[in-house]
Write an enzyme that holds these catalytic residues in place. Structure first.
Site, PDB file in Angstrom:
ATOM      1  N   GLY A 197       0.825  -1.201   0.000  1.00 47.04           N
ATOM      2  CA  GLY A 197       0.000   0.000   0.000  1.00 47.04           C
ATOM      3  C   GLY A 197       0.850   1.238   0.000  1.00 47.04           C
ATOM      4  O   GLY A 197       2.023   1.184   0.344  1.00 47.04           O
ATOM      5  N   GLY A 200       2.041   5.833   4.416  1.00 44.55           N
ATOM      6  CA  GLY A 200       1.149   6.521   5.355  1.00 44.55           C
ATOM      7  C   GLY A 200      -0.226   5.929   5.491  1.00 44.55           C
ATOM      8  O   GLY A 200      -1.109   6.523   6.076  1.00 44.55           O
ATOM      9  N   GLY A 202      -0.868   3.169   7.095  1.00 45.84           N
ATOM     10  CA  GLY A 202      -1.019   2.469   8.363  1.00 45.84           C
ATOM     11  C   GLY A 202      -0.471   1.059   8.371  1.00 45.84           C
ATOM     12  O   GLY A 202      -0.897   0.241   9.184  1.00 45.84           O
ATOM     13  N   HIS A 419      -3.408  34.911 -13.742  1.00 47.03           N
ATOM     14  CA  HIS A 419      -2.987  33.534 -13.978  1.00 47.03           C
ATOM     15  C   HIS A 419      -3.940  32.555 -13.280  1.00 47.03           C
ATOM     16  O   HIS A 419      -4.473  31.638 -13.910  1.00 47.03           O
ATOM     17  CB  HIS A 419      -1.551  33.369 -13.465  1.00 47.03           C
ATOM     18  CG  HIS A 419      -0.973  32.023 -13.694  1.00 47.03           C
ATOM     19  ND1 HIS A 419       0.017  31.786 -14.616  1.00 47.03           N
ATOM     20  CD2 HIS A 419      -1.237  30.822 -13.135  1.00 47.03           C
ATOM     21  CE1 HIS A 419       0.333  30.512 -14.610  1.00 47.03           C
ATOM     22  NE2 HIS A 419      -0.410  29.904 -13.694  1.00 47.03           N
ATOM     23  N   GLU A 420      -4.169  32.801 -12.006  1.00 45.89           N
ATOM     24  CA  GLU A 420      -5.032  31.875 -11.262  1.00 45.89           C
ATOM     25  C   GLU A 420      -6.469  31.953 -11.760  1.00 45.89           C
ATOM     26  O   GLU A 420      -7.161  30.931 -11.850  1.00 45.89           O
ATOM     27  CB  GLU A 420      -4.979  32.172  -9.762  1.00 45.89           C
ATOM     28  CG  GLU A 420      -3.596  32.053  -9.132  1.00 45.89           C
ATOM     29  CD  GLU A 420      -2.946  30.704  -9.360  1.00 45.89           C
ATOM     30  OE1 GLU A 420      -3.675  29.694  -9.493  1.00 45.89           O
ATOM     31  OE2 GLU A 420      -1.701  30.658  -9.437  1.00 45.89           O
ATOM     32  N   ASP A 497       2.975  24.207 -14.736  1.00 52.39           N
ATOM     33  CA  ASP A 497       1.744  23.872 -15.455  1.00 52.39           C
ATOM     34  C   ASP A 497       2.068  23.175 -16.761  1.00 52.39           C
ATOM     35  O   ASP A 497       1.457  22.168 -17.127  1.00 52.39           O
ATOM     36  CB  ASP A 497       0.963  25.153 -15.804  1.00 52.39           C
ATOM     37  CG  ASP A 497       0.510  25.891 -14.556  1.00 52.39           C
ATOM     38  OD1 ASP A 497       0.423  25.240 -13.507  1.00 52.39           O
ATOM     39  OD2 ASP A 497       0.253  27.094 -14.656  1.00 52.39           O
TER      40      ASP A 497
HETATM   41  P1  ADP Z   1       2.944   3.253   6.613  1.00 59.23           P
HETATM   42  O1  ADP Z   1       3.702   2.269   7.428  1.00 59.23           O
HETATM   43  O2  ADP Z   1       1.867   2.615   5.796  1.00 59.23           O
HETATM   44  O3  ADP Z   1       3.778   4.165   5.791  1.00 59.23           O
HETATM   45  P2  ADP Z   1       2.278   4.298   9.172  1.00 59.23           P
HETATM   46  O4  ADP Z   1       1.692   3.103   9.798  1.00 59.23           O
HETATM   47  O5  ADP Z   1       3.669   4.620   9.527  1.00 59.23           O
HETATM   48  O6  ADP Z   1       2.153   4.209   7.607  1.00 59.23           O
HETATM   49  O7  ADP Z   1       1.340   5.529   9.472  1.00 59.23           O
HETATM   50  C1  ADP Z   1       1.815   6.724  10.016  1.00 59.23           C
HETATM   51  C2  ADP Z   1       0.814   7.334  10.947  1.00 59.23           C
HETATM   52  O8  ADP Z   1      -0.382   7.680  10.272  1.00 59.23           O
HETATM   53  C3  ADP Z   1       0.376   6.382  12.032  1.00 59.23           C
HETATM   54  O9  ADP Z   1       1.229   6.459  13.136  1.00 59.23           O
HETATM   55  C4  ADP Z   1      -1.026   6.870  12.368  1.00 59.23           C
HETATM   56  O10 ADP Z   1      -0.983   7.934  13.291  1.00 59.23           O
HETATM   57  C5  ADP Z   1      -1.529   7.405  11.059  1.00 59.23           C
HETATM   58  N1  ADP Z   1      -2.335   6.415  10.363  1.00 59.23           N
HETATM   59  C6  ADP Z   1      -2.053   5.850   9.181  1.00 59.23           C
HETATM   60  N2  ADP Z   1      -3.007   4.981   8.828  1.00 59.23           N
HETATM   61  C7  ADP Z   1      -3.920   4.980   9.801  1.00 59.23           C
HETATM   62  C8  ADP Z   1      -5.131   4.267  10.009  1.00 59.23           C
HETATM   63  N3  ADP Z   1      -5.602   3.384   9.122  1.00 59.23           N
HETATM   64  N4  ADP Z   1      -5.824   4.505  11.140  1.00 59.23           N
HETATM   65  C9  ADP Z   1      -5.356   5.393  12.043  1.00 59.23           C
HETATM   66  N5  ADP Z   1      -4.226   6.087  11.902  1.00 59.23           N
HETATM   67  C10 ADP Z   1      -3.496   5.904  10.805  1.00 59.23           C
HETATM   68 ZN    ZN Z   2      -0.544  27.914 -13.079  1.00 61.57          ZN
END
Ligand code: ADP
Ligand code: ZN
Length: 654
Positions: A197, A200, A202, A419-420, A497
């Site tokens: 996955g 971030g 989880g 521009h925007e 852009d």
């Molecule tokens: P990965 O290992 O997939 O890169 P992490 O587990 O290190 O991601 O996630 C980093 C932080 O993001 C976690 O410590 C948590 O605080 C938050 N987080 C990520 N996914 C979730 C989830 N499904 N539920 C709750 N918190 C999450």
């Molecule tokens: Zn632009």
């Protein structure tokens, strides 16, 4: 480390002592050295009382007690002994000096010995048998961090929005709690789990939660920790890690970024990387080596399962895959709830609303959002976090932090406003374009201004029409500038852009099969890190002939030209609205969907919420130029086109 230093120091001291001793040995008598002929003469004159003959050197004392020495020439002098005895000199002999040869040898071989000692020291460390812990010298020790079971506070309740992954891993908890029960029933428990996955989402959190639920120790290590300069170090780290894990079984080993070691062998440049290959082999050996009933489960995480060596995925290794994807709207709501539980919240906080406005956010982004909101609240001395701060935090994450210190002069501001506004009007009018969420000419991050679009729902794919609309709106900014300044007055602000528009158009032709002329073929890969042939990592693998290459270029140009023309036409048709919008931006700096709609309906825009008229203390724009690195302008678009390939991407933005 310390032992090592001590050893070296000790050796150096010994060497110094030895050397001085030998030097003294050679030099003390040097001062009294006389020539052989002088010596012979003194003997004949009867001035010598005693001599010691030692090979070629002759030392002794005169009758007056002075000591002296001399060196006998190689030519033998049979008369000397007679002279000595005649003059009643006491003559002593010496056995040929053997010791000196040995000591000389020792001195000569000292550097070699030293090198050998250092070498052996490192070898021992690499075997993982060294006594000390950690430290920069301990190459072979695994860098795995051990989290004892009583320190893991994470449970399944902390992981939200990925129910399937949770279900998939629940049985592991039972197994880790009571490995023997499963063993007796002959149950087969996976040794390795691969969590796939985006970052971030989880994965680490889930692995830790499994350990927390099962109350077993948790080892973490990152794949990149294994990869070192020296061949063999990675492999011994793997060995060491498994040894430690066996001592703590049942336990979980978590290997983050396994793709750093687990890439397809024999791919990549230069015919593969020995060190990485050895490390990977060792990992495979270790995974085969332990029986499932030892109670060790290896969980590895990656966001590139496609580049992994197939050997890793074979039965008995990482044969079970758990996908942890970006959360959907319900998942985001649940994740927000988990994190909002940790901060004091006002009653008006609606996780559902924020979840709706944050498509493409990962769990980590959402955790960050709540944290930022708490910081905003603290900064304004509030006790509770309310919806306003959550919105601010969302904007900050989506568009980057405002750079209040950067002062643009009026001309630049006007240019950015046009521009925007150009982006916004095209984005508003094109079919299947994500609605504009906010436009701002407050510099954020590296951008001078931002036009932000937010899809209404989670998007997993974009149509051809939608993509062309994106290309059009990307050019809207530049065209608007051109309309007010003429071609010569266009700024460099549109470079980003242009880059993005070109890349969309090219991908449409070479990857997504959206060109009628070229048909649904893949002409280019993302990059070759998937174990494909050719080129160093990061370069594209091409699958076309030079003739096809020309057609591709022509097709890409065709898409861009068409879109550019469309955008130009639309902006000219809406010139008055463009002026009104630029004016509104000059006045309010940020306007959102409501004002945009009013302008597009031909009305005068209302003041945005929370806007107070600052004309009282006329904020004169300074003479200062913006920082040179800020010369790029960006359009942040939460529905980046990567979404076409299946997964919605993270929100762009610096
Ligand atoms: P990965 O290992 O997939 O890169 P992490 O587990 O290190 O991601 O996630 C980093 C932080 O993001 C976690 O410590 C948590 O605080 C938050 N987080 C990520 N996914 C979730 C989830 N499904 N539920 C709750 N918190 C999450
Ligand atoms: Zn632009």
């Amino acid at each position: 480390m310390n032992d090592m230093l001590k050893n070296i120091l000790l050796w150096l001291v010994i060497a110094a002592v030895l050397l001085t001793v030998f030097n003294n040995f050679n030099t003390t008598s040097e001062t009294n050295r006389i020539s052989y002929s002088e010596f012979v003469k003194e003997v004949q004159d009867g001035r010598i009382a005693k001599v010691i003959v030692d090979g070629y050197t002759i030392s002794g004392t005169r009758s007056n007690g002075d000591s002296f020495d001399t060196v006998r020439p190689a030519a033998s002098d049979p008369k000397l002994m007679d002279d000595l005895l005649n003059k009643n000199v006491v003559v002593e002999g010496r056995m040929p000096e053997q010791q000196s040869i040995w000591t000389q040898l020792l001195v000569a071989s000292f550097p070699i010995l030293l090198i050998l000692a250092i070498f052996m020291f490192f070898m021992r460390q690499m075997q993982g048998g060294g006594g000390g812990k950690g430290g920069p010298m301990s190459f072979g020790k695994s860098k795995a961090r051990l989290l004892p079971e009583d320190q893991i506070k994470t449970t399944f309740a902390d992981v939200a929005g990925c129910d399937e992954a949770k279900e998939d891993t629940e049985e592991l908890v039972d197994f880790l709690r009571e490995p023997s029960k499963f063993q007796r029933l002959g149950g087969k428990i996976p040794r390795g789990i691969l969590m796939c996955g985006p970052p971030g989402t989880g994965k680490t959190l889930l692995a830790k939660a499994i350990a927390g639920e099962a109350k077993v120790p948790f080892f973490t290590i990152s794949g990149s920790d294994f990869v070192e300069m020296f061949v063999g170090v990675g492999a011994s780290r793997v060995r060491d890690m498994f040894e430690q894990a066996k001592k703590h079984a049942p336990c979980i080993i978590f290997i983050d970024e396994i793709d750093a070691v687990g890439r397809n062998r024999g791919s990549g440049m230069g015919g593969g990387n020995d060190e990485r290959e050895q490390t990977l082999n060792q990992l495979l050996v270790e995974m085969d080596g332990f029986e499932g009933n030892e109670g060790i489960i290896v969980i590895a995480a990656t966001n590139r399962p496609d580049v992994l060596d197939p050997a890793l995925l074979r039965p008995g290794r990482f044969d079970r895959q758990v996908t942890v994807g970006l959360p959907d709207i319900r998942g985001r709501e649940q994740i927000l709830k988990v994190h909002l539980r940790k901060v004091p919240c006002d009653d008006d906080v609606e996780p559902k609303n924020i979840a709706r406005g944050t498509p493409g956010f990962s769990g980590a982004d959402l955790a960050n959002l709540v944290n930022e909101a708490a910081l905003f609240a603290a900064r304004s001395n509030r006790r509770l976090v309310n919806m306003e701060q959550l919105e601010l935090a969302k904007d900050k994450i989506l568009m980057g932090a405002e750079r209040k210190t950067m002062v643009m002069n009026n001309e630049e501001k006007l240019n950015t406003a046009y521009h925007e506004a150009g982006h916004t009007i095209i984005g508003y009018l094109m079919p299947e374009h994500d609605p504009v969420y906010k436009v701002s000419i407050i510099p954020r991050g590296r951008a001078l201004g931002v036009t932000m679009y937010l899809p209404e729902d989670d998007k997993y794919s974009v149509s051809k029409r939608g993509l062309e609309s994106q290309v059009c709106s990307l050019y809207g900014g530049r065209i608007a500038e051109e309309m007010i300044h003429g071609f010569d007055g266009v700024s460099t602000g549109a470079s980003n852009d242009i880059e993005r528009a070109t890349s969309i158009a090219r991908n449409m032709v070479t990857k997504w099969g959206l060109s009628e002329k070229l048909g649904p073929f893949a002409y280019e890969e993302d990059d070759n890190s998937g174990g494909y042939i050719s080129g160093p990592t990061g370069s594209k693998a091409n699958y076309f002939s030079p003739e096809t290459g020309k057609v591709i270029d022509a097709e890409v140009q065709d898409i861009i030209n068409r879109c550019y023309e469309t955008a130009t036409r639309i902006l000219h048709e809406n010139r008055s609205k463009l002026d009104v919008m630029a004016e509104a931006l000059m006045q309010y700096e940020t306007i959102d969907a409501k004002q945009i709609k009013e302008i597009m309906d031909g009305k005068k825009p209302s003041a945005p919420e929370g806007w107070s008229d600052p004309s009282a203390d006329s904020p004169d724009s300074g003479e200062e130029k913006p920082a040179p690195e800020a010369a790029t302008e960006e359009t942040v678009d939460a529905s980046d086109v990567d979404g076409v390939s299946g997964e919605a991407s993270r929100p762009a933005g610096e």
